[in-house]
Design a protein around this motif. Sequence first.
Motif, PDB file in Angstrom:
ATOM      1  N   UNK A 126       1.210   2.716   7.301  1.00  0.00           N
ATOM      2  CA  UNK A 126       0.949   2.898   6.034  1.00  0.00           C
ATOM      3  C   UNK A 126      -0.558   2.611   5.413  1.00  0.00           C
ATOM      4  N   UNK A 172       0.634  -1.137   0.219  1.00  0.00           N
ATOM      5  CA  UNK A 172       0.072   0.071  -0.003  1.00  0.00           C
ATOM      6  C   UNK A 172       0.957   1.055  -0.101  1.00  0.00           C
ATOM      7  N   UNK A 173       0.408   2.225  -0.548  1.00  0.00           N
ATOM      8  CA  UNK A 173       1.210   3.632  -0.311  1.00  0.00           C
ATOM      9  C   UNK A 173       1.248   4.278   1.023  1.00  0.00           C
ATOM     10  N   UNK A 174       2.173   5.058   1.112  1.00  0.00           N
ATOM     11  CA  UNK A 174       2.454   5.848   2.512  1.00  0.00           C
ATOM     12  C   UNK A 174       1.039   6.242   2.964  1.00  0.00           C
ATOM     13  N   UNK A 175       1.268   6.776   4.171  1.00  0.00           N
ATOM     14  CA  UNK A 175       0.165   7.394   4.661  1.00  0.00           C
ATOM     15  C   UNK A 175      -0.225   8.706   4.420  1.00  0.00           C
ATOM     16  N   UNK A 176      -1.178   9.141   4.356  1.00  0.00           N
ATOM     17  CA  UNK A 176      -1.592  10.581   3.922  1.00  0.00           C
ATOM     18  C   UNK A 176      -2.120  11.365   5.067  1.00  0.00           C
TER      19      UNK A 176
END
Lengths: 371, 376
Positions: free
Chosen positions: B300, B282-286
Amino acid sequence: MCNALGIINYDDASAYVEGLQDYRPMPSVSFLGRYRLIDFALSNMTNSGIKHVQVYVKSKPRSVFEHLGTGRQYNINSKRGKLHLLSGEEPIHSEIYNHDITAFMQNMQFIEEAKYPYVVIAPSFMVTKIDFNDVMAAHMESGADVTVAYKTIDNAKEAFIGINTLTLDRDKRIVKFEKNQGKFKNRHVSLRMYIMRKNLFIDLVKLAQKTSSMYTLSDIIGDNLNTLNVVGYNHKGYVACINNLDQYFKANMELICRDKASELFDPKWPFHTRTNDSCPTQYSPLADVKFSTIANGCFIEGEVRNSVLGRGVIVKPGAVIENCIVLPGAFIGENAKLKYCIVDKNAKIMHVKELLGTPEDLIYVKRRDTL
Amino acid sequence: MRQHSMVAMILAGGRGSRLLELTNKVAKPAVYFGGKYRIIDFPLSNCANSDINIVGVLTQYESVLLNSYVTQDQRWGLDAKDSGIFVLPPREKSEGFGLYRGTADAITQNIDFLDQYDPEYVLILSGDHIYKMDYDKMLSDHKKNNADITIAVLEVPLKEASRFGIMNADETGRIVEFEEKPKQPKSNLASMGVYIFNWKLLRKMLVDDVKAEKSSHDFGKDIIPGALNSGKRLFTHRFKGYWKDVGTIDSLWEANMDLIYRGSELDLSDPAWKIYTEDITLPSQYIGRNATVKNAYINQGCIVDGHVENSVLFTSCVVEEGAKVIDSVLMPGAIVRKGALVQRVIVADEVEIKENAKVGKPGDGEIELIHRNVHA
């Protein structure tokens, strides 16, 4: 399932990210906190069911080898699949001869041996989500000799500079390749992704070498637009062409935005990378973070705005980071103020008060540098 | 076959019924912990970091998820040619189905597995404790003491000692007495449920234990007291550091909260002793424009646009604009919609707190487990 050999191609002089690439080749340039550029091209291939992928590495291959390993994390099967990391086998006397055709010729045996009738070729510096099954289906339907994926853009004055633009006739047949000099806004630009029969690919590589020892794959395709049926495939999704530092910065920044990011990231089409086993990110009571993308393993005690933080970045109290890309393992010391900076891996900003770049004039801090 | 000096056996068959709905469908060792981990990642990573190559995992209660989880041994780096994680659930035998009747019985029924490796020592671990420990140091102690059995112990406050198995040892560390949950504890050295046995001795004791009619086939109740009574050399190995049995909702919440403060005893950021887990794609946290994040531990894939304070957010949690998450633990995929208020709770995985809903309350009462979607 694509019945094709995947090839992740060399990057030529038209793609060069200043600073970052002094330390690593294009495929291993860090992107969006936790990825390396090659993760996108390689995941696109394995998600499309391509089982055998060749990755051509131009120089400084260590980071690519380390990152890709056996390819297990990309779902490359250890028995029936293959991830082939290839670099030039023979010394190349001048950089001008160091291009994709040379690399293909030097590894021709491995291309010939691959037991797939087609090749799917993609570069590592186009960040996009693309299902090569769709491109293959279009290729079959059109009966083309070569299918070239392209995108129609309205910012050709700034983006895709040096990349071929395409002129298409009514049947989507490509009649002209022309380098984008940034003169026009609206253009069809090549994504440097090609599908063709493997035999044709081999013929073209050999022909290129005979024609000129400086010819690249796109040169030889461009030369043969009259004799071959070369058809465009209109790819509609998000594409970032990371061919210089400005575009690298812009792509990272625009993908902070959820709407843009959701054009690229789809839970059904995961982009794989090598895990680093970092723990989650810790925010202290002093942390003040807004509109940013933060990778795991960070420890944040300062202020972060409009920025991309890589894994394990430490931001001390009083530090302010605005519009920056901070690569993994960097340390931003107390009260440091950074604007429009790209801080490379493991750099330490310790006793510097201010590093203030501008959108036009980005500041790049070298890998392992201590300021 | 190459001899493996010490083989680890992790007892992971328990339900952990005090974790309520969290263990309805999974065994306790598979319960989520610490933003991205499952409890069993801790003993498994400790094994990997202690250079133990062969790990057996004994599962029983709701074992499907746990079995498939630990079989992916590359997650812990135990996939080299001469290493591996082996799942050992109860099996059907010629004399009938061999349900594990106790912790010792679980090992007895897998004597054939251990015999394959013919180890010198066997390390017995529990799959439901949170701690970082170098078992190799414990083995050094074991060898130095010329011990038959070494038991890892932890100093606990004397007033809490009656909740544990307490070891009374002489000044050399040799155990003279073992008391299970004593009313008047004589020492504060609590057993951590981590044992090293000389395999030949343990093998013999297990074979004898099967025949003992009154035995409950348990390490704490039968094997350890039996060894003491027969004059075997039992020694303690002192462990200093963080150790927690996360057996209840309250203690699970507390242990998660322990991660929020850097400098707390449980530091998972040490590159020399990483805790390994599933590789999450999964992409990084936003962190959004409207977000405020203070004192938090976030993994993440999270999307935070609301207020998060003193909380742990696991993989892919969503906190929408105007929502507040305070003193809480959100397990993977939990969603807190606009205007919702979440306070002092554990929200189970994939549970949704709908718009403007309120769960939990401030104060110091018991922690609530939210395991179903909540509407306003």
